[in-house]
Scaffold this motif. Sequence first.
Motif, PDB file in Angstrom:
ATOM      1  N   ALA A 153       0.869  -1.181   0.000  1.00 39.96           N
ATOM      2  CA  ALA A 153       0.000   0.000   0.000  1.00 39.96           C
ATOM      3  C   ALA A 153       0.901   1.226   0.000  1.00 39.96           C
ATOM      4  CB  ALA A 153      -0.899  -0.002   1.234  1.00 39.96           C
ATOM      5  N   ASN A 154       1.103   1.810  -1.159  1.00 33.80           N
ATOM      6  CA  ASN A 154       2.018   2.947  -1.269  1.00 33.80           C
ATOM      7  C   ASN A 154       1.301   4.223  -1.707  1.00 33.80           C
ATOM      8  OD1 ASN A 154       1.415   2.189  -3.848  1.00 33.80           O
ATOM      9  ND2 ASN A 154       3.525   1.744  -4.472  1.00 33.80           N
ATOM     10  N   GLY A 155      -0.018   4.259  -1.499  1.00 31.06           N
ATOM     11  CA  GLY A 155      -0.785   5.430  -1.854  1.00 31.06           C
ATOM     12  C   GLY A 155      -0.952   6.387  -0.692  1.00 31.06           C
ATOM     13  N   ALA A 156      -1.946   7.243  -0.785  1.00 29.37           N
ATOM     14  CA  ALA A 156      -2.207   8.240   0.255  1.00 29.37           C
ATOM     15  C   ALA A 156      -2.777   7.591   1.509  1.00 29.37           C
ATOM     16  CB  ALA A 156      -3.186   9.291  -0.278  1.00 29.37           C
TER      17      ALA A 156
ATOM     18  N   VAL B 262      -4.015   1.484  -1.761  1.00 29.01           N
ATOM     19  CA  VAL B 262      -3.187   0.858  -2.786  1.00 29.01           C
ATOM     20  C   VAL B 262      -3.349   1.709  -4.044  1.00 29.01           C
ATOM     21  CG1 VAL B 262      -3.512  -1.411  -1.773  1.00 29.01           C
ATOM     22  CG2 VAL B 262      -5.020  -0.686  -3.620  1.00 29.01           C
ATOM     23  N   ARG B 263      -2.329   1.830  -4.842  1.00 25.73           N
ATOM     24  CA  ARG B 263      -2.335   2.732  -5.990  1.00 25.73           C
ATOM     25  C   ARG B 263      -2.899   2.083  -7.257  1.00 25.73           C
ATOM     26  NH1 ARG B 263      -2.527   7.763  -5.059  1.00 25.73           N
ATOM     27  NH2 ARG B 263      -1.700   8.191  -7.139  1.00 25.73           N
ATOM     28  N   SER B 264      -3.220   0.815  -7.217  1.00 24.96           N
ATOM     29  CA  SER B 264      -3.739   0.138  -8.394  1.00 24.96           C
ATOM     30  C   SER B 264      -5.049   0.782  -8.853  1.00 24.96           C
ATOM     31  CB  SER B 264      -3.983  -1.338  -8.068  1.00 24.96           C
ATOM     32  OG  SER B 264      -4.499  -2.027  -9.173  1.00 24.96           O
TER      33      SER B 264
ATOM     34  N   ARG C 156      -4.305  -1.657   6.367  1.00 25.80           N
ATOM     35  CA  ARG C 156      -4.133  -1.073   7.696  1.00 25.80           C
ATOM     36  C   ARG C 156      -2.872  -1.613   8.354  1.00 25.80           C
ATOM     37  NH1 ARG C 156      -8.614   1.714   8.788  1.00 25.80           N
ATOM     38  NH2 ARG C 156     -10.498   1.195   7.618  1.00 25.80           N
ATOM     39  N   ALA C 157      -2.467  -0.947   9.430  1.00 24.86           N
ATOM     40  CA  ALA C 157      -1.206  -1.292  10.094  1.00 24.86           C
ATOM     41  C   ALA C 157      -1.182  -2.749  10.534  1.00 24.86           C
ATOM     42  CB  ALA C 157      -0.986  -0.368  11.291  1.00 24.86           C
ATOM     43  N   GLY C 158      -2.337  -3.275  10.924  1.00 25.13           N
ATOM     44  CA  GLY C 158      -2.383  -4.656  11.396  1.00 25.13           C
ATOM     45  C   GLY C 158      -2.403  -5.679  10.293  1.00 25.13           C
TER      46      GLY C 158
ATOM     47  N   ASP D  26      -8.620 -10.417  -5.852  1.00 24.56           N
ATOM     48  CA  ASP D  26      -7.434 -11.286  -5.824  1.00 24.56           C
ATOM     49  C   ASP D  26      -6.382 -10.554  -5.007  1.00 24.56           C
ATOM     50  OD1 ASP D  26      -5.362 -13.002  -6.205  1.00 24.56           O
ATOM     51  OD2 ASP D  26      -5.538 -13.090  -8.397  1.00 24.56           O
ATOM     52  N   VAL D  27      -6.203 -10.985  -3.757  1.00 26.07           N
ATOM     53  CA  VAL D  27      -5.377 -10.262  -2.786  1.00 26.07           C
ATOM     54  C   VAL D  27      -3.983 -10.858  -2.752  1.00 26.07           C
ATOM     55  CG1 VAL D  27      -5.218  -9.435  -0.420  1.00 26.07           C
ATOM     56  CG2 VAL D  27      -7.462  -9.824  -1.455  1.00 26.07           C
ATOM     57  N   ALA D  28      -2.991 -10.114  -3.230  1.00 26.72           N
ATOM     58  CA  ALA D  28      -1.605 -10.603  -3.252  1.00 26.72           C
ATOM     59  C   ALA D  28      -1.107 -10.844  -1.831  1.00 26.72           C
ATOM     60  CB  ALA D  28      -0.713  -9.584  -3.949  1.00 26.72           C
TER      61      ALA D  28
END
Length: 512
Positions: free
Chosen positions: A40-43, A412-414, A434-436, A457-459
């Motif tokens: 997760a590299n988005g806002a 996520v930026r996708s 989330r952090a957890g 489809d969750v990597a």
Amino acid sequence: MTTITRRRFVANAALAVAAGTLRAQTNNAAQATLDIPAEANGAHMPEDFVGLSYEVQQLTDVAFFSPANTGLIEQCKALATHGVLRLGGNTSEFGWFKATPESQEPEHPHTREVEGEPKAQYYAVTPEAIRNLAEFLKATGWSCLYGIGMGTNTPERAAAEAEFVAKTLGAGLQYFQIGNEADLFRNHLRDPNTWGVKAYLEEWLALARAVAAKVPNAKFGMPDVAASVDWLPQIAEAWPSIQNPPRVTRLTHHYYFGGPATNPNVNIPNLLKPATMARVQKDADMAAGAAKKMGVGVRMTEGNTCYRGGKPGVSDVFAAALWAADYALLLAWNGYSGVNLHGGTGKSVANSVGGFLPGDVMLKDQGKTAEEIATHPHPFYTPIGTFGDKYALEPVAHGLKFAGAFAGGTFVRSDLTAKLQAAGVNATAYAVKRAGGAVSAIILNKDLEKDVSVTLDVAGARNGAVKTETLQAAAIDSREAHIVRGNQAGRLNDGKYTIAVPHASGVRVTIG
């Protein structure tokens, strides 16, 4: 009381119908697979992203924002645990701070009266109103963006009001907003031949510096434009040349889909079509770019479906819930620190737009009875409706609340929305982590006809519990909206989970 009882009856009917719809088979639905990346590299969506906007003139009713108004407090807490109350609006330009009972109303400058623009109706804000506001904020757990007038104010009066507000609200005050929709001052408050960004900055700096002299740690948001988002990059360009500038923490602007109520283009299909959000994205690109250049945040501090009080049948129905959820999530995805949807009482909003609500006129022209008109909230777009001494979350508020469940997550930026629209359905999607380690996705099917079956489809995930919530109503033009838990709960299977999203509904999936 009759209205509230009727609302509860309709609510039960809507839940029964919508629950049955969500259990429907998806054999004929459009199909889409959304890949959720591992990173997760988005806002980041702040905890206090969700907000409401009210006219400053609402403070003339000292009991409204007060600890005694338990009904409003209850609804604010139901909307968001950590929300942001913004006080501003057109009426902020005509208020004055009555520091003591003996304080005399100051002389006011002459303003041009222009048909369709708010009239100069001056009013006093008292210390009692500010003290009650402070206790209201403590009771809700919310903070405040406090609007100080610019159009008819002086640096001395602005500083005196700010000093008392800062001292009284304490940690409940996030920042001051000086001036509301200054880009429209050319219509009645300033000379249209000379008014622009340069003139605005000169006036704003004089007021802000006077405030900072009295409140050394004062923070500010600016410019709170109505529609001229291009003011933000112009301000960002000019900012480095300003010596010892006041401490600005947010660039701010407003947004309304359209208006007024009599405009036939303000309708449900236009509100929900993809082009509407494409326009929002264009403004967000400009605003976020300017904020980055200044090294500050960006916030949408006033907006809604239809300006001048909203449109019955559009602003106060389930379509507004889908719009609000999508609008809020798109801005959060673009790095906005929050969204404040405008509302309040019918009187305060009517005063802010010239003395009447176009939606009321529209209903009367349609031959609606006083009883039928009373079943609508006034103004029609308000997130929290007032019915006598009762308060209720309106559909637009349920959409904002649905999106607000992402608060504290990182996007996520996708581009998930592109996959859905490629499948031929008017739908959007967003996902956060989330952090957890939990992953949440929201799919909003704004299509008025097509259902969609979505496979997530969750990597990096193989198995795990899945929880769902739905944003739903009996119909797109229902006066109700509901967030229902657990209709399609299940488990992840080899990193995948498939869920049905019927037309005109939203689904939130949480994994882990």
